[in-house]
Design a protein around this motif. Structure first.
Motif, short mmCIF file in Angstrom:
data_model
loop_
_atom_site.label_atom_id
_atom_site.label_comp_id
_atom_site.label_asym_id
_atom_site.label_seq_id
_atom_site.Cartn_x
_atom_site.Cartn_y
_atom_site.Cartn_z
N UNK A 3 5.43 -1.22 -31.01
CA UNK A 3 6.29 -0.33 -30.23
C UNK A 3 5.56 0.16 -28.97
N UNK A 4 6.29 0.84 -28.07
CA UNK A 4 5.63 1.54 -26.98
C UNK A 4 4.62 2.55 -27.54
N UNK A 5 3.59 2.88 -26.78
CA UNK A 5 2.53 3.75 -27.26
C UNK A 5 3.06 5.10 -27.73
N UNK A 6 3.95 5.71 -26.97
CA UNK A 6 4.48 7.02 -27.36
C UNK A 6 5.26 6.94 -28.67
N UNK A 7 5.98 5.83 -28.85
CA UNK A 7 6.71 5.67 -30.10
C UNK A 7 5.76 5.42 -31.26
N UNK A 8 4.66 4.72 -31.00
CA UNK A 8 3.64 4.55 -32.05
C UNK A 8 3.19 5.91 -32.57
#
Length: 501
Positions: free
Chosen positions: A479-484
């Motif tokens: 996923x995108x980093x923020x979603x991780x």
């Protein structure tokens, strides 16, 4: 309440005089003591038992609480015909020299503490006639109450059956004989009760390993019921214990269901998380495709600066390698493409004499963290010759790469270590700074990997291993980093709720 707690409560109630009613018509325990005393005097006169030293009367400060009707305080020696342990005919060295043990049936049975269990007749030890004669003072005839007197076995009790063969007691147990058969059973339950076990542990010798002697047992103060009440107590306990066993079966079955449910729930949470179904996607997040470009550019720069080695190009991901659909902002990526360093440890040179330089093995890598108490230690020259990148750092993932039952276990290093490496059975995964290492940890813990470990293992049946190439080629749903970060926070919140339910 666990089955063990229920059994302990029943036995405790019994020894406090609360399990059955007192009968005022019972002959009081004080009369039982007189009968035992007369029987012992008779046997001493006949030369069948040795005369014992008199024990001191029970002092007021040694009495605990109010006695039930008909009960009396006494010392253990006063209720038994004899209380003695294995009698060493010389030192333990002499014992070893004169006692020859066999696994096959020989002349006599050698009753060891470790054999005293419900499966008593299996895996026993035997001795020959010469050994039995040497241990003449430790003979068993059946009917004795055997009490292990050392370590974790304190609180166990075993009624010795008559096996119609010569028998001898090994060290670390005490044998007791009573005038009345029912007293064997009553006092076996007494010893197993919280009250009895507490008294034994309070009387233990002053060593690091709990142990009580025959002298300490003989002097132990206890509450003695009338003989008829002992019979009623034993009958009641024996009626209740099968019900406790039934309860234990139901309890253990429910515990198994509960544990399996917890495990399946946790696995489902991780599966949902890695499919992009645990948290909502945020359209303002920078997509994972941009994240992968950043990592590629950063690694190229580090290679150019000589800080990392250029890695071999990994094969492209095929559609067959994608086990499920992922959100549009996610990407499929090979694990080897998002790490700065991935390598198994070097084969170590151990130092059996030193505890200065620990090395992490697969035994140290447990699901709940790193256990250095299982670590072996390195020779100083080997440790000094390791380059700095070989030592684990905070944030590294450690992935067990060999060993039946251990391969596939993975944890995150959550604390700094002072120059501690891993051995050749553990792989270090050091992720790029643009990746949330806890997300990859949960990915590797998820059913996507753990339920399909065989797909990644190579080698023979006896020694399957998780090779470096297999690890690098693991296909990750990224996923995108923020979603991780949001996924990790959600997983940890849910896992804490499950663990504390």
């Amino acid at each position: 309440m666990t089955p063990e707690q229920l059994k302990a409560s029943i036995l405790q109630y019994a020894m406090e005089g609360k399990l059955v009613k007192q009968d005022p018509n019972d002959e009081p325990a004080s009369e039982l003591l007189k009968k035992i005393e007369n029987e012992k005097a008779k046997l001493v006169k006949e030369g069948k038992i040795n005369k014992e030293r008199a024990v001191r009367p029970v002092k007021e400060e040694e009495k605990d609480g109010v006695l039930p009707t008909g009960w009396t305080y006494t010392r253990f020696q006063n209720i038994s015909l004899f209380t003695t342990d294995y009698v060493a005919n010389g030192s333990f060295k002499t014992l070893r020299e004169h006692t020859h043990k066999y696994k096959e049936k020989n002349y006599a049975l050698f009753v060891r503490t470790m054999d005293l269990s419900a499966n008593f007749k299996s895996n026993l030890t035997y001795i020959d006639k010469d050994s039995y004669d040497f241990l003449s003072k430790s003979k068993l005839f059946g009917g004795e109450l055997i009490l292990p007197n050392i370590g974790g076995s304190i609180g166990k009790a075993f009624l010795m059956p008559n096996l119609n063969m010569p028998m001898s007691l090994a060290p670390n147990s005490i044998m007791v004989k009573f005038t009345e058969q029912v007293m064997n059973k009553y006092f076996s339950y007494f010893i197993q009760s919280p009250m009895g076990k507490s008294l034994l542990l309070n009387n233990k010798g002053g060593t690091a390993t709990p142990k009580f002697s025959k002298t300490e047992l003989r002097n132990m103060v206890l509450k003695l019921p009338p003989l008829e009440e002992q019979k009623r107590i034993v009958a009641k306990i024996e009626k209740l214990m099968p019900l406790v066993d039934e309860y234990a079966e139901s309890y253990n079955r429910l515990q198994k269901i509960d544990n399996e449910f917890e495990d399946k729930l946790k696995q489902s949470v991780l599966q949902y998380a890695m499919e992009g179904k645990l948290v909502k996607q945020n359209p303002s997040d920078e997509p994972a495709s941009e994240l992968i470009k950043k990592i590629e550019n950063e690694k190229a720069e580090l290679v150019k600066e000589g800080k990392i080695k250029k890695s071999k190009k990994l094969p492209a991901i095929t559609d067959d390698e994608k086990p499920f659909d992922i959100p549009n902002s996610w990407e499929w990526v090979k694990l080897g493409n998002i790490v700065d360093y991935v390598q198994r440890g070097k084969s170590p040179k151990y130092d059996k004499e030193s505890t200065r330089y620990p090395i992490i093995s697969q035994k140290c890598v447990q699901w709940d963290g790193i256990h250095l108490e299982f670590a072996k230690h390195l020779k100083e020259d080997f440790w000094e010759g390791l380059p700095s990148y070989r030592f684990v750092t905070k944030g590294d993932l450690l992935f067990n790469s060999t060993g039946t039952g251990t391969v596939g276990r993975v944890i995150k290093v959550t604390e700094p270590f002072n120059k501690v490496p891993v051995d050749s059975h553990v792989t270090v995964i050091r992720l790029n700074q643009n990746i949330c290492n806890s997300y990859i940890l949960y990915f590797l813990m998820s059913p996507i990997i753990q339920k399909n470990l065989d797909d990644y293992l190579t080698g023979t049946t006896k020694q399957k291993e998780l090779g470096l190439a297999s690890i690098q080629n693991i296909v990750v749903s990224l996923p995108p980093l923020e979603e991780q970060k949001r996924i990790v926070a959600k997983i940890e919140k849910i896992m804490n709720s499950i663990n504390n339910h």
